[in-house]
Write an enzyme that holds these catalytic residues in place. Structure first.
Site, short mmCIF file in Angstrom:
data_model
loop_
_atom_site.label_atom_id
_atom_site.label_comp_id
_atom_site.label_asym_id
_atom_site.label_seq_id
_atom_site.Cartn_x
_atom_site.Cartn_y
_atom_site.Cartn_z
CG HIS A 41 -1.83 -1.10 1.41
ND1 HIS A 41 -1.72 -2.03 2.41
CD2 HIS A 41 -2.91 -1.47 0.68
CE1 HIS A 41 -2.71 -2.90 2.32
NE2 HIS A 41 -3.44 -2.60 1.27
N GLY A 151 -2.48 -1.82 -7.21
CA GLY A 151 -1.39 -2.79 -7.30
C GLY A 151 -1.70 -3.89 -8.31
#
Ligand code: AMP
Length: 286
Positions: A41, A151
């Site tokens: 993150h 991601g």
């Protein structure tokens, strides 16, 4: 000490602030998450910091993307820890809404990205991508970002969101970033917190399976089933594991293929004990 991001619980309040920021000519970068932040993150937040004047994080464990027998209630949470980590990555604002603020009584609108959502996690987790696409579109409307970062870890999700933004003319740039791994190769995931010490060792089989297929690709193998077999051969002997899927598909459309003519994505979903882990890698000619 970096200053903690300002926490905003109200979607309407954040939207007002973001419309003002836009009117001032500020560029907004956005990273949506379900919290329990890790380096994966943070890599998105750091890139967002470079790409925007205002960096917004959302932390929302979205109920509509969890199936009835999934881990919604026990999904790991640590708001104080998340805010400290987000501060270290230069986050300005954190949207942390209650579910009732996102889905008030009477809520009934859902986004269905049809083709790319089929197969893989879409089939194993019915309704999952409708939940993801819906919440991300809502978050885009609240945060009004110029750029949003995701991601490659959740590769099918990324392709679903790219398709949604193209199909619905959403004026946001989608940026996909590489999977961040632990030193021993395990893809970082909030769900790794569920793994016991032995399971943690067994979980390394996912990245080893990718390496086995990568070696075959490097040696010139282009048959999709042969690449899958190389990965399966590493995963099958692992005690307490169960393969959910091992699939080589077209890297952009995620359609099934037999033979690689252009970039392909190898995607893995494997239960280690009760914990379902995903990983993947794109193989291309470059
Ligand atoms: P999540 O909190 O699991 O919903 O993830 C929020 C965002 O972080 C998604 O865009 C994920 O793909 C991304 N993400 C999760 N794990 C990793 C990782 N290991 N490396 C890079 N990005 C990740």
């Amino acid at each position: 000490m970096p200053t903690s991001p300002e926490v905003v619980a109200s979607p309407v309040e954040l939207q007002r602030r973001m419309l003002e920021a836009r009117a001032r000519g500020q560029r907004i970068a956005f990273v949506p998450t379900m919290g329990y932040l890790h380096e994966g993150h943070l890599s998105l937040l750091r890139e967002g910091r470079k790409r925007g004047d205002v960096l917004v994080l959302s932390i929302f464990v979205n109920p509509t993307q969890f199936g009835p027998s999934e881990d919604l209630a026990r999904y790991p949470r640590d708001l104080a820890g998340d805010l400290a980590k987000a501060a270290s990555a230069g986050t300005d604002l954190a949207l942390v809404p209650e579910p009732a603020a996102m889905y008030p009584d009477g809520y009934q609108t859902y986004v269905d990205v049809r083709e790319v959502s089929k197969g893989q996690c879409g089939d194993r987790r019915p309704g999952h991508f409708v939940g993801v696409a819906t919440v991300v579109l809502k978050l885009f409307n609240i945060v009004q970002p110029h750029v949003a970062l995701f991601g490659d870890k959740d590769y099918q999700q990324l392709q679903v969101l790219r398709r949604m933004v193209a199909d619905l003319d959403v004026p946001v740039e989608i940026v996909g970033l590489p999977i961040v791994r632990e030193a021993d190769g395990l893809a970082m995931s909030s769900r790794n917190a569920y793994l016991g010490p032995e399971e943690r060792q067994h979980a390394l089989a996912l990245s080893r399976a990718l390496a086995a297929a990568r070696a075959r690709w490097a040696a010139g193998e282009r048959d999709a089933r042969a690449l899958e077999s190389a990965a399966r051969a590493v995963l099958e002997p692992v005690p307490g594991s169960r393969i959910d899927y091992v699939e080589v598909r077209d890297a952009e459309t995620l359609r099934s293929i037999d033979h690689a003519e252009r970039a392909v994505r190898l995607s893995l979903a494997v239960f280690i004990g009760k914990t379902r882990l995903i990983d993947g890698e794109t193989f291309s000619w470059k």
